[in-house]
Scaffold this motif. Structure first.
Motif, PDB file in Angstrom:
ATOM      1  N   SER A  30      72.035  65.358 161.386  1.00 36.19           N
ATOM      2  CA  SER A  30      70.778  66.095 161.566  1.00 36.19           C
ATOM      3  C   SER A  30      69.633  65.157 161.940  1.00 36.19           C
ATOM      4  CB  SER A  30      70.414  66.846 160.287  1.00 36.19           C
ATOM      5  OG  SER A  30      70.048  65.935 159.274  1.00 36.19           O
ATOM      6  N   GLU A  32      66.844  65.146 160.425  1.00 31.96           N
ATOM      7  CA  GLU A  32      66.312  64.658 159.153  1.00 31.96           C
ATOM      8  C   GLU A  32      67.059  63.414 158.690  1.00 31.96           C
ATOM      9  OE1 GLU A  32      65.422  69.092 159.196  1.00 31.96           O
ATOM     10  OE2 GLU A  32      67.108  67.793 159.786  1.00 31.96           O
ATOM     11  N   GLU A  36      65.305  59.841 158.325  1.00 31.62           N
ATOM     12  CA  GLU A  36      65.232  59.198 157.010  1.00 31.62           C
ATOM     13  C   GLU A  36      65.771  57.786 157.060  1.00 31.62           C
ATOM     14  OE1 GLU A  36      66.877  59.902 152.432  1.00 31.62           O
ATOM     15  OE2 GLU A  36      67.144  61.463 153.961  1.00 31.62           O
ATOM     16  N   GLU A  41      59.398  60.468 160.624  1.00 32.45           N
ATOM     17  CA  GLU A  41      59.297  61.880 160.282  1.00 32.45           C
ATOM     18  C   GLU A  41      60.151  62.710 161.250  1.00 32.45           C
ATOM     19  OE1 GLU A  41      57.697  63.149 157.738  1.00 32.45           O
ATOM     20  OE2 GLU A  41      56.809  61.250 157.057  1.00 32.45           O
ATOM     21  N   TYR A  42      60.519  63.919 160.806  1.00 32.89           N
ATOM     22  CA  TYR A  42      61.305  64.841 161.622  1.00 32.89           C
ATOM     23  C   TYR A  42      60.656  65.072 162.990  1.00 32.89           C
ATOM     24  CZ  TYR A  42      63.344  69.278 163.198  1.00 32.89           C
ATOM     25  OH  TYR A  42      63.950  70.270 163.943  1.00 32.89           O
TER      26      TYR A  42
END
Length: 270
Positions: A30, A32, A36, A41-42
């Protein structure tokens, strides 16, 4: 033809971002998770995948490892370096490099082939939207490298420069004085002619700058550049109109000798 669209992000950003998304999707990772691991940030990852922001080496490295790309994503880094010239001027730059004659008219700026390092940097630092440091350094180096064309004495260069460009410093006074002396030095070369177009009065040059070229095959393209686009003309009728305007401008400008005296007196006033 019109070249380039500065409102679009570079194709390399979009292609690289798309490849990153394809590898991530295939691996079932993903945004995310990638963000991470990379410390983003997304929305930042999304922006890079969509090509709206330049993918960073950090993100490419993380995505490459997490998605098992085997170095294919990291390899894209070499293609993400800033372009030496704005996209819409690149066709002109290729013609300029090969041209046997160049005739330039610039009413408001010192022509790029005659700019000092200080003038180049001042203009690039004033660019809007702002350019990142890497792009500025790349374009400074590219513009200064172009100036080696003047050393080829089998090529002929003619510059008509508006008085406004000579009177308006883009940097501090001392830097502008050095710029004026650079013009005087260049004008001493036997393959370089510099003329000053005095301010005041109507003339064909009020419609804007242009450059005329002659190729080794004796073709005569002409280039016009505006705020956000550049047009390289090959149509004989359009080229003829620009040539006529250049001839009238050159007739109304000061002679090379008068121009050198004018520039020297301006430099002494600073």
């Amino acid at each position: 033809m019109t070249t380039g669209n500065p409102s679009q992000p570079p194709m390399t950003w979009r292609y690289c971002g798309n490849q990153m998304k394809l590898w991530r999707t295939r691996a079932g990772v993903s945004r995310e998770q990638v963000g991470e691991e990379a410390g983003y940030e997304y929305e930042t990852v999304k922006s890079m995948e969509q090509g709206r922001r330049k993918p960073t080496l950090r993100l490419l490295q993380v995505a490459d490892e997490m998605c098992g790309a085997g170095g294919l994503l990291v390899a894209a880094q070499d293609y993400l370096k800033p372009e030496k010239f704005v996209s819409y001027s690149q066709d002109f730059m290729r013609y300029e490099a090969e041209a046997i004659t160049l005739s330039s008219y610039q009413p408001l700026l010192i022509p790029g082939l005659l700019q000092t390092d200080e003038t180049v940097r001042a203009l690039l630092n004033a660019h809007w939207p702002p350019l990142d440091d890497e792009t500025i350094e790349q374009r400074v180096a590219a513009r200064l490298a172009r100036q080696r064309l003047l050393e080829k004495q089998t090529k002929a260069f003619s510059f008509v420069i508006g008085e406004a460009a000579l009177r308006h410093p883009v940097d501090n006074t001392e830097a502008h004085k050095r710029q004026l002396h650079r013009l005087l030095e260049a004008g001493e070369q036997r393959n370089v002619t510099i003329q000053v177009m005095p301010a005041g009065g109507a003339h064909p040059g009020l419609d804007g700058p242009f450059v005329m070229l002659e190729t080794p095959e004796h073709e005569h393209p002409a280039y016009e550049e505006g705020q956000t686009t550049g047009v390289l003309h090959a149509d004989p009728e359009k080229v003829s109109i620009i040539a006529q305007r250049h001839a009238m401008i050159a007739r109304q400008a000061l002679s090379p000798e008068e121009s050198a005296r004018f520039i020297r007196e301006l430099a002494e006033e600073l």
